[in-house]
Design a protein around this motif. Structure first.
Motif, PDB file in Angstrom:
ATOM      1  N   ALA A  12      -6.332 -15.483  -5.536  1.00  0.00           N
ATOM      2  CA  ALA A  12      -6.280 -15.938  -7.007  1.00  0.00           C
ATOM      3  C   ALA A  12      -5.532 -17.199  -7.413  1.00  0.00           C
ATOM      4  CB  ALA A  12      -5.162 -14.827  -7.629  1.00  0.00           C
ATOM      5  N   THR A  13      -6.031 -17.707  -8.326  1.00  0.00           N
ATOM      6  CA  THR A  13      -5.820 -19.229  -8.548  1.00  0.00           C
ATOM      7  C   THR A  13      -5.610 -19.263 -10.122  1.00  0.00           C
ATOM      8  OG1 THR A  13      -7.229 -19.808  -6.585  1.00  0.00           O
ATOM      9  CG2 THR A  13      -6.608 -21.683  -8.277  1.00  0.00           C
ATOM     10  N   MET A  14      -4.816 -20.184 -10.390  1.00  0.00           N
ATOM     11  CA  MET A  14      -4.426 -20.424 -12.049  1.00  0.00           C
ATOM     12  C   MET A  14      -5.755 -20.962 -12.560  1.00  0.00           C
ATOM     13  SD  MET A  14      -1.883 -23.857 -12.100  1.00  0.00           S
ATOM     14  CE  MET A  14      -2.469 -25.474 -11.115  1.00  0.00           C
ATOM     15  N   HIS A  15      -5.680 -20.276 -13.833  1.00  0.00           N
ATOM     16  CA  HIS A  15      -7.036 -20.593 -14.748  1.00  0.00           C
ATOM     17  C   HIS A  15      -8.021 -20.026 -14.508  1.00  0.00           C
ATOM     18  CE1 HIS A  15      -3.884 -23.672 -16.130  1.00  0.00           C
ATOM     19  NE2 HIS A  15      -3.909 -24.485 -15.297  1.00  0.00           N
ATOM     20  N   THR A  16      -8.045 -19.089 -13.299  1.00  0.00           N
ATOM     21  CA  THR A  16      -9.509 -18.152 -13.351  1.00  0.00           C
ATOM     22  C   THR A  16     -10.349 -19.003 -12.964  1.00  0.00           C
ATOM     23  OG1 THR A  16      -8.260 -16.588 -14.573  1.00  0.00           O
ATOM     24  CG2 THR A  16     -10.100 -15.871 -13.650  1.00  0.00           C
ATOM     25  N   PRO A  17     -10.702 -19.671 -12.044  1.00  0.00           N
ATOM     26  CA  PRO A  17     -12.059 -20.248 -11.931  1.00  0.00           C
ATOM     27  C   PRO A  17     -13.050 -19.455 -11.337  1.00  0.00           C
ATOM     28  CG  PRO A  17     -10.583 -20.971 -10.059  1.00  0.00           C
ATOM     29  CD  PRO A  17      -9.558 -20.142 -10.975  1.00  0.00           C
TER      30      PRO A  17
ATOM     31  N   HIS B  49     -15.551 -19.551  -9.675  1.00  0.00           N
ATOM     32  CA  HIS B  49     -16.144 -19.202  -8.172  1.00  0.00           C
ATOM     33  C   HIS B  49     -15.233 -18.303  -7.335  1.00  0.00           C
ATOM     34  CE1 HIS B  49     -13.110 -22.506  -7.405  1.00  0.00           C
ATOM     35  NE2 HIS B  49     -13.116 -22.013  -6.227  1.00  0.00           N
ATOM     36  N   ILE B  50     -13.987 -18.308  -7.790  1.00  0.00           N
ATOM     37  CA  ILE B  50     -12.763 -17.641  -7.349  1.00  0.00           C
ATOM     38  C   ILE B  50     -13.290 -16.078  -7.595  1.00  0.00           C
ATOM     39  CG2 ILE B  50     -10.564 -16.603  -7.071  1.00  0.00           C
ATOM     40  CD1 ILE B  50     -11.042 -19.146  -5.354  1.00  0.00           C
ATOM     41  N   THR B  51     -13.470 -15.891  -8.847  1.00  0.00           N
ATOM     42  CA  THR B  51     -14.128 -14.461  -9.388  1.00  0.00           C
ATOM     43  C   THR B  51     -15.250 -13.931  -8.366  1.00  0.00           C
ATOM     44  OG1 THR B  51     -12.987 -14.911 -11.593  1.00  0.00           O
ATOM     45  CG2 THR B  51     -14.492 -13.330 -11.186  1.00  0.00           C
ATOM     46  N   GLU B  52     -16.237 -14.687  -8.438  1.00  0.00           N
ATOM     47  CA  GLU B  52     -17.516 -14.426  -7.923  1.00  0.00           C
ATOM     48  C   GLU B  52     -16.913 -14.184  -6.520  1.00  0.00           C
ATOM     49  OE1 GLU B  52     -19.979 -17.955  -8.885  1.00  0.00           O
ATOM     50  OE2 GLU B  52     -20.649 -17.067 -10.527  1.00  0.00           O
ATOM     51  N   LYS B  53     -16.223 -14.796  -5.722  1.00  0.00           N
ATOM     52  CA  LYS B  53     -15.796 -14.406  -4.221  1.00  0.00           C
ATOM     53  C   LYS B  53     -15.178 -13.183  -4.273  1.00  0.00           C
ATOM     54  CE  LYS B  53     -13.654 -16.500  -0.209  1.00  0.00           C
ATOM     55  NZ  LYS B  53     -12.930 -17.867   0.058  1.00  0.00           N
TER      56      LYS B  53
ATOM     57  N   VAL C 295     -14.652 -23.224 -15.798  1.00  0.00           N
ATOM     58  CA  VAL C 295     -16.182 -23.506 -15.264  1.00  0.00           C
ATOM     59  C   VAL C 295     -16.143 -24.985 -15.367  1.00  0.00           C
ATOM     60  CG1 VAL C 295     -18.595 -23.113 -15.011  1.00  0.00           C
ATOM     61  CG2 VAL C 295     -16.882 -21.263 -15.911  1.00  0.00           C
ATOM     62  N   ASN C 296     -16.604 -25.580 -14.149  1.00  0.00           N
ATOM     63  CA  ASN C 296     -16.711 -27.267 -14.152  1.00  0.00           C
ATOM     64  C   ASN C 296     -15.690 -27.953 -15.296  1.00  0.00           C
ATOM     65  OD1 ASN C 296     -19.214 -26.683 -12.667  1.00  0.00           O
ATOM     66  ND2 ASN C 296     -20.288 -26.228 -14.538  1.00  0.00           N
ATOM     67  N   GLY C 297     -14.429 -27.451 -14.727  1.00  0.00           N
ATOM     68  CA  GLY C 297     -13.290 -28.330 -15.483  1.00  0.00           C
ATOM     69  C   GLY C 297     -12.965 -27.925 -16.795  1.00  0.00           C
ATOM     70  N   LEU C 298     -13.649 -26.906 -17.427  1.00  0.00           N
ATOM     71  CA  LEU C 298     -13.466 -26.594 -18.960  1.00  0.00           C
ATOM     72  C   LEU C 298     -13.196 -25.124 -18.966  1.00  0.00           C
ATOM     73  CD1 LEU C 298     -16.479 -28.217 -20.765  1.00  0.00           C
ATOM     74  CD2 LEU C 298     -14.244 -28.956 -20.954  1.00  0.00           C
ATOM     75  N   LYS C 299     -11.913 -24.898 -19.751  1.00  0.00           N
ATOM     76  CA  LYS C 299     -11.587 -23.597 -19.799  1.00  0.00           C
ATOM     77  C   LYS C 299     -11.840 -23.048 -21.127  1.00  0.00           C
ATOM     78  CE  LYS C 299      -7.488 -20.736 -18.875  1.00  0.00           C
ATOM     79  NZ  LYS C 299      -5.920 -20.657 -18.796  1.00  0.00           N
ATOM     80  N   THR C 300     -12.550 -21.672 -21.219  1.00  0.00           N
ATOM     81  CA  THR C 300     -12.940 -21.249 -22.292  1.00  0.00           C
ATOM     82  C   THR C 300     -12.119 -19.715 -22.176  1.00  0.00           C
ATOM     83  OG1 THR C 300     -15.006 -20.182 -21.425  1.00  0.00           O
ATOM     84  CG2 THR C 300     -15.166 -22.303 -22.506  1.00  0.00           C
TER      85      THR C 300
ATOM     86  N   THR D  91      -6.691 -26.644 -22.798  1.00  0.00           N
ATOM     87  CA  THR D  91      -7.155 -27.855 -22.450  1.00  0.00           C
ATOM     88  C   THR D  91      -6.608 -28.386 -21.210  1.00  0.00           C
ATOM     89  OG1 THR D  91      -7.975 -28.262 -24.718  1.00  0.00           O
ATOM     90  CG2 THR D  91      -7.793 -29.956 -23.311  1.00  0.00           C
ATOM     91  N   LEU D  92      -5.331 -28.694 -21.283  1.00  0.00           N
ATOM     92  CA  LEU D  92      -4.511 -29.386 -20.209  1.00  0.00           C
ATOM     93  C   LEU D  92      -4.520 -28.559 -18.895  1.00  0.00           C
ATOM     94  CD1 LEU D  92      -1.577 -30.226 -22.618  1.00  0.00           C
ATOM     95  CD2 LEU D  92      -3.263 -31.843 -21.407  1.00  0.00           C
ATOM     96  N   GLY D  93      -4.623 -27.351 -19.121  1.00  0.00           N
ATOM     97  CA  GLY D  93      -4.667 -26.476 -17.749  1.00  0.00           C
ATOM     98  C   GLY D  93      -6.186 -26.613 -17.338  1.00  0.00           C
ATOM     99  N   GLY D  94      -7.254 -26.266 -18.036  1.00  0.00           N
ATOM    100  CA  GLY D  94      -8.659 -26.120 -17.610  1.00  0.00           C
ATOM    101  C   GLY D  94      -9.123 -27.354 -17.239  1.00  0.00           C
ATOM    102  N   SER D  95      -9.016 -28.586 -18.226  1.00  0.00           N
ATOM    103  CA  SER D  95      -9.544 -29.761 -17.659  1.00  0.00           C
ATOM    104  C   SER D  95      -8.708 -30.446 -16.870  1.00  0.00           C
ATOM    105  CB  SER D  95     -10.008 -30.440 -19.058  1.00  0.00           C
ATOM    106  OG  SER D  95     -10.821 -29.625 -19.884  1.00  0.00           O
ATOM    107  N   PHE D  96      -7.511 -30.378 -16.693  1.00  0.00           N
ATOM    108  CA  PHE D  96      -6.564 -31.517 -16.051  1.00  0.00           C
ATOM    109  C   PHE D  96      -5.870 -30.851 -14.875  1.00  0.00           C
ATOM    110  CE2 PHE D  96      -7.288 -33.038 -20.142  1.00  0.00           C
ATOM    111  CZ  PHE D  96      -7.896 -34.449 -19.946  1.00  0.00           C
ATOM    112  N   ASN D  97      -6.090 -29.335 -14.846  1.00  0.00           N
ATOM    113  CA  ASN D  97      -5.370 -28.697 -13.851  1.00  0.00           C
ATOM    114  C   ASN D  97      -4.041 -28.515 -13.785  1.00  0.00           C
ATOM    115  OD1 ASN D  97      -5.954 -26.551 -11.671  1.00  0.00           O
ATOM    116  ND2 ASN D  97      -5.579 -28.275 -10.259  1.00  0.00           N
TER     117      ASN D  97
END
Length: 357
Positions: free
Chosen positions: A65-70, A72-76, A132-137, A244-250
């Motif tokens: 599990a990784t912050m901001h729920t990327p 690719h981790i969910t799919e894995k 997804v691709n650096g954008l958090k929705t 924004t700060l989390g999803g786009s700038f990690n």
């Protein structure tokens, strides 16, 4: 009293000390027996121990599990769930792990039991934020809401002091924004204030005495109420900036919420005088000024207050403002690019919040 709408979230909650022992009975009540246990790499050990105590195989653990729920981790994790043929998910940890559990549950329709170990509050919301691709929705759906939440105060006793502080301020942020949400209502407003009150009182104690069981109970109860508030009304500027700060700038989730909260409140202050007054009443040492109350609380906790400490560059400030305003959340004050950019700049430097934006 003005007319309003209120929708209660139907999660089952088990709260207390030693309640982790009730997990087996809860699985039986829900008529599931093959859960996939979820954790971050850091909490793999305790989670594996919990899984084995219930007779689960070691391969019924996904510890990525990784912050901001990327995505690719969910799919894995979905691949692991399908391979193991699980019938439920058990997430043990904070917002990263619970977010993964929510992402898996909503995609599969399987039972999801949350066991929070921080004050993140994600467990009480029908909201899922994915990157997804650096954008958090984010999306909101009743199907995202966990089936059962087991709050065991004992599991928070080892939460480090600084993590307790930032996780607790993260929870407070949920309730603060609920006080002035576009669809706020008097029920949620009462719960918001009653959630903030014990957290603001207990967090300084937890920084100096992390094993104080009474303070831990207060903080966990307050976090429950604050998380419920987040799940009951819309989000506004504060959460948009943090997403924004989390999803786009990690940037790290709880620390970002901690830094942004007083600045976002200062921006909205002119448009929300009633909320500011009520908030000041539940913040110690506010002297009737909610912004001062938050500044003092952060000082007492000794948390870091500059986004630059977590990797945001000065060049990122303008880009962050542009992303946040490209698809803004409803907000009580009109969003102005120059002022939002200045808000982020102050948070980047680590200035104290002040109401002159």
């Amino acid at each position: 009293m003005a007319s309003f709408e209120y929708n209660g979230n139907p999660s089952r909650v088990i709260f207390g000390s030693g309640t982790l022992s009730m997990l087996a009975a809860e699985l039986a009540r829900l008529e599931v027996c093959t859960p996939l246990f979820l954790s971050t790499p850091e909490q793999q050990g305790p989670t594996l121990e919990l899984a084995k105590s219930l007779g689960a195989r070691a391969d019924h653990l996904f510890a990525e599990a990784t912050m901001h729920t990327p995505l690719h981790i969910t799919e894995k994790a979905l691949g692991v769930a399908n391979t193991c043929g699980v019938d439920s998910f058990v997430s043990l940890g904070g917002g990263s792990t619970i977010g993964l559990g929510k992402a898996l549950s909503v995609r599969t329709g399987l039972v999801h039991i949350c066991i929070p170990t921080t004050y993140a509050g994600s467990e009480m919301t029908p909201i899922l934020g994915e990157t997804v691709n650096g954008l958090k929705t984010t999306r909101r759906d009743p199907a995202i809401l966990p089936t059962t939440v087991i709050y065991d105060v004992d599991l928070t006793l080892t939460l480090p002091a600084m993590m307790s502080a930032t996780s607790g301020i993260n929870a407070i942020a949920h309730a603060v924004e609920a006080l002035y949400a576009a669809n706020k209502n008097p029920i949620v407003s009462v719960l918001a204030l009653e959630g903030i009150r014990p957290l603001a009182r207990s967090l300084p104690t937890l920084v100096s005495s992390p094993s104080d069981i009474s303070a831990r109970k207060d903080a966990l109860f307050g976090a429950w109420l604050c998380g419920f508030c987040l799940g009951s009304v819309d989000m506004a500027l504060h959460h948009k900036l943090c997403h924004t700060l989390g999803g786009s700038f990690n940037l790290p989730h709880a620390e970002t919420h901690t830094i942004i909260l007083p600045h976002a409140l200062a921006y909205n202050a002119p448009a929300i005088p009633e909320a500011m007054q009520k908030l000041a009443e539940v913040l110690p040492d506010s002297d009737g000024d909610a912004i001062k109350g938050l500044n003092v609380l952060l000082e007492r906790l000794g948390v870091r207050t500059a986004l630059k400490d977590f990797g945001l560059t000065e060049e990122d400030v303008t880009k962050a403002a542009e992303i946040a305003l490209s698809k803004p959340y409803p907000n009580p004050r009109t969003l102005e690019m120059a002022s939002i950019q200045e808000l982020i700049r102050r948070a980047w430097v680590g200035e104290k919040a002040r109401a002159d934006l």
